[in-house]
Design an enzyme around this catalytic site. Sequence first.
Site, PDB file in Angstrom:
ATOM      1  N   CYS A  26       7.285  47.100   9.725  1.00 15.75           N
ATOM      2  CA  CYS A  26       6.977  48.506   8.240  1.00 15.75           C
ATOM      3  C   CYS A  26       7.338  49.538   8.522  1.00 15.75           C
ATOM      4  CB  CYS A  26       5.237  47.818   7.500  1.00 15.75           C
ATOM      5  SG  CYS A  26       4.063  48.812   8.947  1.00 15.75           S
ATOM      6  N   ARG A  32       0.961  47.275   7.175  1.00 14.10           N
ATOM      7  CA  ARG A  32       1.908  45.993   6.698  1.00 14.10           C
ATOM      8  C   ARG A  32       1.626  45.307   7.890  1.00 14.10           C
ATOM      9  NH1 ARG A  32       5.827  48.169   2.641  1.00 14.10           N
ATOM     10  NH2 ARG A  32       6.283  49.936   4.391  1.00 14.10           N
ATOM     11  N   ASP A 152       3.237  49.053  -0.192  1.00 13.53           N
ATOM     12  CA  ASP A 152       2.945  50.123   0.862  1.00 13.53           C
ATOM     13  C   ASP A 152       1.119  49.998   0.329  1.00 13.53           C
ATOM     14  OD1 ASP A 152       1.758  51.260   2.681  1.00 13.53           O
ATOM     15  OD2 ASP A 152       3.495  52.288   3.263  1.00 13.53           O
TER      16      ASP A 152
END
Length: 174
Positions: A26, A32, A152
């Site tokens: 990420c 994440r 996100d």
Amino acid sequence: MQVSVVAFKNKKLPQTQTPFSVLFVCLGNICRSPAAEGVFTYFVKKRGFDSKIRIDSAGTINYHEGNQTDSRMRAASKRCGIEITSISRPIKSSDFVEFDLILAMDKQNRERGYMEAFNRWKFRDPLPEDAHKKVRLICSYCKKHDETEVPDPCYGGPEGFKKSEVEYHLQVQR
């Protein structure tokens, strides 16, 4: 959102000495991708594949390098019985050699992160010609929803963590 990250459920792993390796990516490697790493590690261990699969995570930027996973994500994972111990690190050219599969959480991190880096590094470092084919979107393995990216939670404030990636990933097809 149900993510089928455990692609090895009914499949036999190749009988090799080298573990199959998966890297989750990420932006900053603090929400994440460490969550995906933690959840995938949980299921890999639960199924007894921990000696056959190597798992890591990284970020396409180095802003958080050396930091623990976001405390809100660690708390969300703990509520689900998953421990996240990742320390943030940026992507590196050797990832294209060391990992069999690189799973990006969203298109921006796949295209502007890994693919741009690959195009820069391939002239500097010896990389396999087809290494860019290892980079896929994690949601391309999803079977129970139509989303193409993992959102996100950092941009959603406290609300972003109420239904965190850990909880999304735990809804894995079993």
